[in-house]
Enzyme design. Sequence first.
Site, short mmCIF file in Angstrom:
data_model
loop_
_atom_site.label_atom_id
_atom_site.label_comp_id
_atom_site.label_asym_id
_atom_site.label_seq_id
_atom_site.Cartn_x
_atom_site.Cartn_y
_atom_site.Cartn_z
N GLU A 33 14.73 46.43 1.57
CA GLU A 33 13.70 47.48 1.60
C GLU A 33 13.27 47.67 3.06
O GLU A 33 12.21 47.19 3.48
CB GLU A 33 12.53 47.10 0.70
CG GLU A 33 12.92 46.95 -0.78
CD GLU A 33 11.82 46.37 -1.64
OE1 GLU A 33 10.66 46.32 -1.17
OE2 GLU A 33 12.12 45.95 -2.77
N ARG B 63 7.56 35.80 -3.90
CA ARG B 63 7.35 34.88 -5.03
C ARG B 63 7.20 33.45 -4.53
O ARG B 63 7.26 32.51 -5.31
CB ARG B 63 8.54 34.93 -6.01
CG ARG B 63 8.95 36.29 -6.51
CD ARG B 63 7.91 36.92 -7.40
NE ARG B 63 8.41 38.13 -8.04
CZ ARG B 63 8.43 39.35 -7.47
NH1 ARG B 63 7.96 39.49 -6.23
NH2 ARG B 63 8.89 40.40 -8.11
N GLU C 63 4.18 50.60 -2.27
CA GLU C 63 5.54 51.09 -2.53
C GLU C 63 5.60 52.50 -1.96
O GLU C 63 4.99 53.42 -2.48
CB GLU C 63 5.83 51.09 -4.03
CG GLU C 63 5.65 49.74 -4.73
CD GLU C 63 6.81 48.79 -4.48
OE1 GLU C 63 7.85 49.24 -3.94
OE2 GLU C 63 6.69 47.59 -4.82
#
Length: 491
Positions: free
Chosen positions: A131, A190, A311
């Site tokens: 990304e 995470r 996003e």
Amino acid sequence: MFLKMNNLLFSLHLLLLASSLSSSLAKGGAFQSLLPSEDFNDRINVSRARRLLDEVESRARVDLAQGYMTNSDLERVIKEFGQRCSNISRIYSIGKSVNGVPLWAIEISDKPGEEEPEPAFKYIGNVHGDEPVGRELLIYLANWLCHNYLKDPLATLIVENVHLHLLPSMNPDGFSLRKRGNANNIDLNRDFPDQFFFANNDEDSRQPETKAIMNWLRDIQFTASATLHGGALVANYPWDGTIDKRTYYYGCPDDDAFRFMASIYSHSHYNMSSSKEFIDGITNGAAWYPLYGGMQDWNYIHAGCFELTLEISDNKWPNAAELPILWKYNKMSMLNLVASLVKTGVHGRIYSSGDGRPLPGFITVSGINYTVRAGGTFADYHRLLAARDRYEVVATMPGYKSKNTSIWLDEGAMTLDFVLDPEVSIKGSVLQNVYDCNCDSKSKLEFVQFLWGSHFEVFFIFIVILGFLCLLFQRRKKVKQSTGAKRTVVV
């Protein structure tokens, strides 16, 4: 004859396989034609076909990154920016990736590297290696601020009132590998300590990129931040997870403030707020899909930093030709979110009434189970709050009496300073002698003569100060902040 027929059938099979691969990739929206034209001869075999397909996949990866900065390009651009805009910037590294790539950061301020009683904000890009839009947009942002400082009011406001830190790439190894995780194939979003599940609470076992971020926040007290991701178009806010791993809205104590922040980004964006998938272009993380070990929840819980996950592109890795358009769509959102640190909320400092020194105390708001810590040097605090009518703000410090006051907070910001009294009064002061006096008529006369004698000037100054405080108190009772105005109150 049989041999030629066999070779012809094999060549036809290979062409069909290549055609199938090209069709499959074209459906993914990546490339329409990937195989180069080959003059297959009798010596072609299965191993050659496998190598050809490997070359095709490698070429696809190269084409995917065409127009994007490599890690070397990014390092060069950051250092060049530091030289070109040295008056308002500082270049530094917060650590290294698994493969030893420096994690370069840019600080933008009128006094870079100096500690000031101002809020600090950070943007982080490229958390996921695949990304990469965020790393490009953060360079756009840095250049825009450099070019427009002292020319554009918004650029000037940010540079002179905020310490802005930009980390274009948190995951340079993942970018090079064209994959989500880092070089150890770990999803960095995470890998942080989680409030619900404690499997990853051993700091030594975390990834170097994660530890770099954690140490960064120990060094700098950030008020707010945002990470830039791709794959959707929405402003996401805490909590990211739920205690039972089910999907539903699970708000944090500052849910109103986070919705307010997310809405600032969404409504400043070209089309985020008109999303058909997310109402108003914002979403609670757990209501979208629960995740654990995320960075934004850790920031809020452990670092006192209000972080959003943004996003900013439906396509994770769009064609590089689209980057100027994506910058245009996100430019005002990125600027307004940073500017909101000084244009909204409650800001101030905490002092001791005894000697006037700054007190690194704590700020709480009645009804919100969250504490903001004042800075250690200047005792400045920056409390983000949603615009609404009334808040009860409380300042505390061990060894001092707490103090609270009600404020009206509409669209503008408020400066609210606190002066705290020690729990044990200071003996021998003039004020204590006045209030503790329990005298007969003779001593009263002596007291009056004392005041109107050589100490008349002290008495006069005391009366003036007392009158000013009374006037200030009356104004506080009447005033309600007007829209967009900024007030300074001392309590």
